[in-house]
Design a protein around this motif. Sequence first.
Motif, mmCIF file in Angstrom:
data_model
loop_
_atom_site.group_PDB
_atom_site.id
_atom_site.type_symbol
_atom_site.label_atom_id
_atom_site.label_comp_id
_atom_site.label_asym_id
_atom_site.label_seq_id
_atom_site.Cartn_x
_atom_site.Cartn_y
_atom_site.Cartn_z
ATOM 1 N N THR A 48 0.837 -1.211 0.000
ATOM 2 C CA THR A 48 0.000 0.000 0.000
ATOM 3 C C THR A 48 0.868 1.256 0.000
ATOM 4 N N LYS A 49 0.386 2.298 -0.667
ATOM 5 C CA LYS A 49 1.094 3.573 -0.742
ATOM 6 C C LYS A 49 0.477 4.624 0.183
ATOM 7 N N GLU A 69 -5.355 2.054 -5.012
ATOM 8 C CA GLU A 69 -3.977 1.565 -4.966
ATOM 9 C C GLU A 69 -3.553 0.980 -6.315
#
Length: 395
Positions: free
Chosen positions: A199-200, A241
């Motif tokens: 995940t960012k 995402e």
Amino acid sequence: MALHRLSLRLRPTATHVRSFYTSRVGQQQNTVAAEPETEPFSVFRTKEDDPAFHSEKHIGQYYNVPSSHIQTLFHHGLPWRYKQQVETFNEASFMVRQPALEVISDLKQLDPSKPVQRYIFYGLKGSGKTISMCHTLHYCYTQGWLVLHIPDAHIWVKNCKELLPSSYKSSRFDQPFEAAEWLHKFKITNERFLSKIKTKHRYIWTKREVTEEGRPLGELVDQGTTRVRSSSDVIGALMKELRLQSGQPGSDFKLVAAVDGVNALWGRTTLKKRDSSIVDLEELTLIYNLRKLMRNDWIGGAVITTLSQTGSLFTPISAYWPQDMLGEIGFDSMDPFIPISVPNYSEKEFESCYLYYLDRNWLQHPQSRTEEGKKEILFLCNRNPWTMEKMCCVL
């Protein structure tokens, strides 16, 4: 025999035609023995089961889809009647057709640095749009793409076990059970990616539940399947995402977003609020996020969709053109896109399907196995795949 002559007319260059009569077995074996050691010729089948190698020479022929791919990729993505057919035939086979080959050819030349191209399969009801899309998705799956598949968008706008106010935005409504069910199936299809993609962003679900930045994507999916209340918002985060990471430096996956019945995203709902007023499409969290995924503002993948009359309650049954099915707003939202026409069977495809049904003993009535019976089936179904299947299942 009439059927033997039919097969010879279908491919006059063939030296070996599969026989359905035991009296011809000896002659058939002698013919095969005289042929060189190459792939055996079949009128309606091909041994080339890899979609990446399908070409125009395979048009009208069936290829087998491995059962392992049916259980993962198409665990939830096949039409109900086709799934019944798979169980009956004890095999899954797709016919190679020009519309799917056209999209696959484009995908082979994909430039991951360019905005995604959008494809729309359209055609008469029952012409084979869903199966053409499934053939294309099978290519993507075998090439290592991440497949985000919505098998019937109409379900999200007309069927709902429970409609709850969104915990993220009060003006929207969540469909937690439908969202959790879809996340479970997404996990089955893309298990191999869930530990690799991180995940960012950081996501806060409740005061105690948080998905931190840099966590595996699988952890995000599990949040939606185990905490059903947040499942609709999890799908929004998941799509965000994937959209942001696809095609970016360091990203080692291509994303195909596929929606069967994309016209549902700009139609009307049958869902009602507590005051009995109709819910608008933009008020549904799932539809809101899916519309964003349909944009071409991301890279490293493709958007593949169909227009579906099935389940489209407020569209004339005769409509099938993109502008009629999508409406003005939907058409403008999807523009530019590449329209892929899916016609009824050609003469060759019809005869191939007829031979396939004979081979699978789908046609039991003696008259249906005659030349006159075949002509009657042709007349009644007008080479429409869906109508033909419905007719033949009772013969």
